[in-house]
Motif scaffolding. Structure first.
Motif: not given
Length: 209
Positions: A34-40, A42-50, A107-118
């Motif tokens: 999904h690209g760099r934005r979704a990856g970032v 997701t990374a923030l979501g992992v950090g919050a999970g800590i 090609e589908a747009t990944r929402s920031s919220r969806g990536a964070f929750v994941t």
């Protein structure tokens, strides 16, 4: 006064977070698909999970340490065994098939919220993280360390985790670097495996202070 303890926590966390696992896999997948934005995000979501792991570690550490030496030792051996397991597994890593890393972009747009929750759910339900934090807050960190200081450790761990995986997201959103890691990643796995085995052995022989 607590700098030595903090540096020990920081070093162990660095070695643990750098070891490939579910968090690493999900950040790489989101970044590639999904690209760099979704990856970032997701990374923030992992950090919050800590913070989930830090919270139950802080709430349970007093009971674990003060009420049952048997429970403490059982937890210590389980955590040590897990570190040995993932360390030995990493030592046996083999070169990856370069073709396996060629994931096609979605090609589908990944929402920031969806990536964070994941990212948040993946880390929150990660058994590796559960055992790591329980062992960290019962063995490495002195039970007499003030809760405010321990909470500060938790904030650092969350921030450092998020920063690390943001770097991973940036790295794996580049096609050439991703392909190179696919060829050489097994050597990194083996190095981390040796470190984890050493930590597992050290943990197994750690005595309650």
């Amino acid at each position: 006064m607590y700098w030595t303890e903090f540096l020990t926590v920081a070093l162990i966390h660095l070695l643990a977070v750098a070891s490939p696992g579910p968090d690493f896999a999900i950040v790489v997948r989101e970044s590639v698909a999904h690209g760099r934005r979704a990856g970032v995000w997701t990374a923030l979501g992992v950090g919050a999970g800590i913070f989930v792991h830090v919270a139950y570690s802080l709430l349970g550490i007093g009971l674990i340490v003060s009420q049952s030496i048997v429970l403490f030792n059982a937890l210590k051996w389980v955590a040590a065994a897990y570190l040995l397991y993932i360390g030995i597994k990493a030592l046996r890593a083999r070169p990856a098939d370069p073709a396996a890393a060629e994931l096609q972009a979605d090609e589908a747009t990944r929402s920031s919220r969806g990536a964070f929750v994941t990212g948040f759910v993946t880390n929150g339900l990660n058994p590796k993280a559960t055992l790591f934090f329980l062992s960290l807050f019962t063995v490495v960190i002195d039970p007499h360390t003030p809760l405010a200081i321990q909470g500060g450790y938790g904030v650092y761990l969350a921030g450092a985790t998020a920063l690390w995986f943001c770097m991973v997201a940036w790295l794996f959103s580049q096609q050439r670097v991703r392909a190179g890691f696919a060829r050489l990643g097994h050597w990194f796995d083996r190095m981390m495996g040796a470190v984890l085995v050493g930590l597992g052995i050290k943990l197994a022989f750690t005595q309650l202070r």
